[in-house]
Write a protein that holds these residues in place. Structure first.
Motif, PDB file in Angstrom:
ATOM      1  N   THR A  23       0.826  -1.124  -0.038  1.00 40.14           N
ATOM      2  CA  THR A  23      -0.001   0.013  -0.041  1.00 40.14           C
ATOM      3  C   THR A  23       0.905   1.287  -0.054  1.00 40.14           C
ATOM      4  N   GLY A  26       2.259   1.637  -3.502  1.00 43.59           N
ATOM      5  CA  GLY A  26       1.157   2.163  -4.301  1.00 43.59           C
ATOM      6  C   GLY A  26       0.695   3.769  -4.005  1.00 43.59           C
ATOM      7  N   THR A  34      -8.312   7.102  -3.943  1.00 42.06           N
ATOM      8  CA  THR A  34      -8.299   6.437  -5.249  1.00 42.06           C
ATOM      9  C   THR A  34      -7.809   4.776  -5.190  1.00 42.06           C
ATOM     10  N   LEU A  35      -6.666   4.808  -4.436  1.00 38.75           N
ATOM     11  CA  LEU A  35      -5.866   3.456  -4.544  1.00 38.75           C
ATOM     12  C   LEU A  35      -6.810   2.441  -3.647  1.00 38.75           C
ATOM     13  N   THR A  36      -7.552   3.041  -2.410  1.00 44.91           N
ATOM     14  CA  THR A  36      -8.705   2.111  -1.917  1.00 44.91           C
ATOM     15  C   THR A  36      -9.906   1.615  -2.613  1.00 44.91           C
ATOM     16  N   LEU A  38     -10.057   1.308  -5.856  1.00 40.75           N
ATOM     17  CA  LEU A  38      -9.403   0.721  -7.068  1.00 40.75           C
ATOM     18  C   LEU A  38      -9.378  -0.959  -6.559  1.00 40.75           C
ATOM     19  N   ARG A  39      -8.877  -0.823  -5.177  1.00 41.38           N
ATOM     20  CA  ARG A  39      -8.567  -2.149  -4.726  1.00 41.38           C
ATOM     21  C   ARG A  39      -9.869  -3.136  -4.822  1.00 41.38           C
ATOM     22  N   THR A  42     -11.452  -3.478  -8.099  1.00 35.83           N
ATOM     23  CA  THR A  42     -11.042  -4.749  -8.787  1.00 35.83           C
ATOM     24  C   THR A  42     -11.473  -6.238  -8.250  1.00 35.83           C
ATOM     25  N   THR A  81      -5.107   3.339   5.101  1.00 37.59           N
ATOM     26  CA  THR A  81      -4.610   4.023   3.836  1.00 37.59           C
ATOM     27  C   THR A  81      -4.046   5.405   3.797  1.00 37.59           C
ATOM     28  N   VAL A 226      -2.663  -2.499  -7.141  1.00 35.00           N
ATOM     29  CA  VAL A 226      -3.774  -2.627  -7.089  1.00 35.00           C
ATOM     30  C   VAL A 226      -4.295  -4.046  -7.238  1.00 35.00           C
ATOM     31  N   GLY A 230      -6.489  -6.123  -4.475  1.00 40.18           N
ATOM     32  CA  GLY A 230      -7.731  -6.374  -4.774  1.00 40.18           C
ATOM     33  C   GLY A 230      -7.968  -8.126  -4.913  1.00 40.18           C
TER      34      GLY A 230
END
Length: 304
Positions: A23, A26, A34-36, A38-39, A42, A81, A226, A230
């Motif tokens: 994380t 990333g 956004t990272l969370t 997208l995880r 996915t 995150t 990601v 995910g």
């Protein structure tokens, strides 16, 4: 069958242990919301596939599971995150290891499960360990505090990050405790899938807002992170964990959770060159001892 389940659990401990360092990696390219998002986006097709042949709960049960998703993902994973962004990955890994401790404490309140003196001592030990991991040498901290200064190690950003990771651990633990009654009426995978889908849906608008205010870099590294979070941490992790709970006595998968913070700490040192002094290792030992004292005789839920 047992050997296969044990091997899968060891791999799972390695995968989950790497989740926070990955994380952190990333976050170099993607903003936290956004990272969370997208995880979980996915993972969403996999969760939809899980639900394809299952009978969904009644409207009230579905709403309750969705509410749990807002708690566990909208608060728990988002706070983690955000905290990882401000905190060394090794520190965040150790702090997040408190989830089983908080599960025991919250279960005592919600489910009226008794907590003895040993378990209470474990909670104190674990929290003391977090203080050492975040603050370093307590003698230096005491001198600087008395002089009105701030420790260089325990900077305001670090303390904020630790606070966010602690909030995440409490929120995720509360998610597990509140899930118990729903899981008794419906399958674990059904509740997990609905809550994860609801959390993903809630993150879409806030991540869309974030994309208009934060820089984003689309890189192979970010895409790999990601996919790792995910598919491996979230989807495969659930399959392996719940399968192990069916095939093995609960104490075995519970004990193997102790590998996770150790894997995360070593991965953090390897990826980011973080220096781990004796106070860090002392604090890590206290956290692990606290987990053993508070939750060692109980079956603990998954931490991802």
């Amino acid at each position: 069958m047992i050997a296969r389940s044990l091997g899968a659990l060891v791999l799972l401990a390695i995968v989950w242990g790497g989740s926070i360092p990955l994380t952190k990696l990333g976050l170099r390219d993607l903003p936290p919301l956004t990272l969370t998002a997208l995880r979980y986006l996915t993972a969403a097709p996999c969760f939809l596939w899980m639900l394809r042949a299952r009978r969904l709960p009644e409207a009230r049960g579905t709403a309750a599971a969705a509410g749990l998703g807002l708690l566990g993902i909208g608060i728990g994973q988002v706070a983690q995150t955000l905290g990882v962004r401000l905190t060394p990955a090794s520190v965040a890994t150790v702090v997040s290891a408190l989830i089983p401790v908080f599960v025991v404490a919250l279960a005592a309140v919600r489910l009226r499960q008794p907590v003895g003196g040993v378990q209470a001592g474990g909670l104190v030990a674990a929290l003391a360990g977090v203080a050492l991991v975040a603050g370093g040498d307590p003698r230096t901290w005491a001198r600087l505090t008395a002089a009105g200064a701030t420790s260089g190690q325990a900077s305001p950003h670090l303390l904020t990050g630790v606070g966010l990771v602690l909030l995440s651990a409490v929120a995720v633990a509360l998610y597990y405790v509140l899930s118990v009654e729903l899981i008794e009426r419906h399958s674990v995978l059904t509740v997990a899938a609905i809550s994860s889908l609801a959390g993903a849906a809630a993150l879409v608008p806030v991540s869309a807002w974030e994309l208009g205010h934060a820089p984003v870099r689309i890189t192979l590294e970010a895409a790999g992170v990601v996919l790792y979070l995910g598919l491996l941490v979230t989807v495969a992790g659930l399959w392996v964990w719940f399968g192990a709970l069916v095939a093995l006595p609960a104490r075995i998968p519970a004990a193997l959770q102790y590998l996770q913070p150790l894997v995360g700490v070593f991965a953090s040192a390897a990826l980011f060159g973080e220096q781990l002094d004796r106070w860090f290792w002392t604090g890590t030992g206290l956290v692990l001892a606290g987990i053993a004292l508070t939750a060692g005789t109980r079956a603990r839920p998954a931490s991802r």
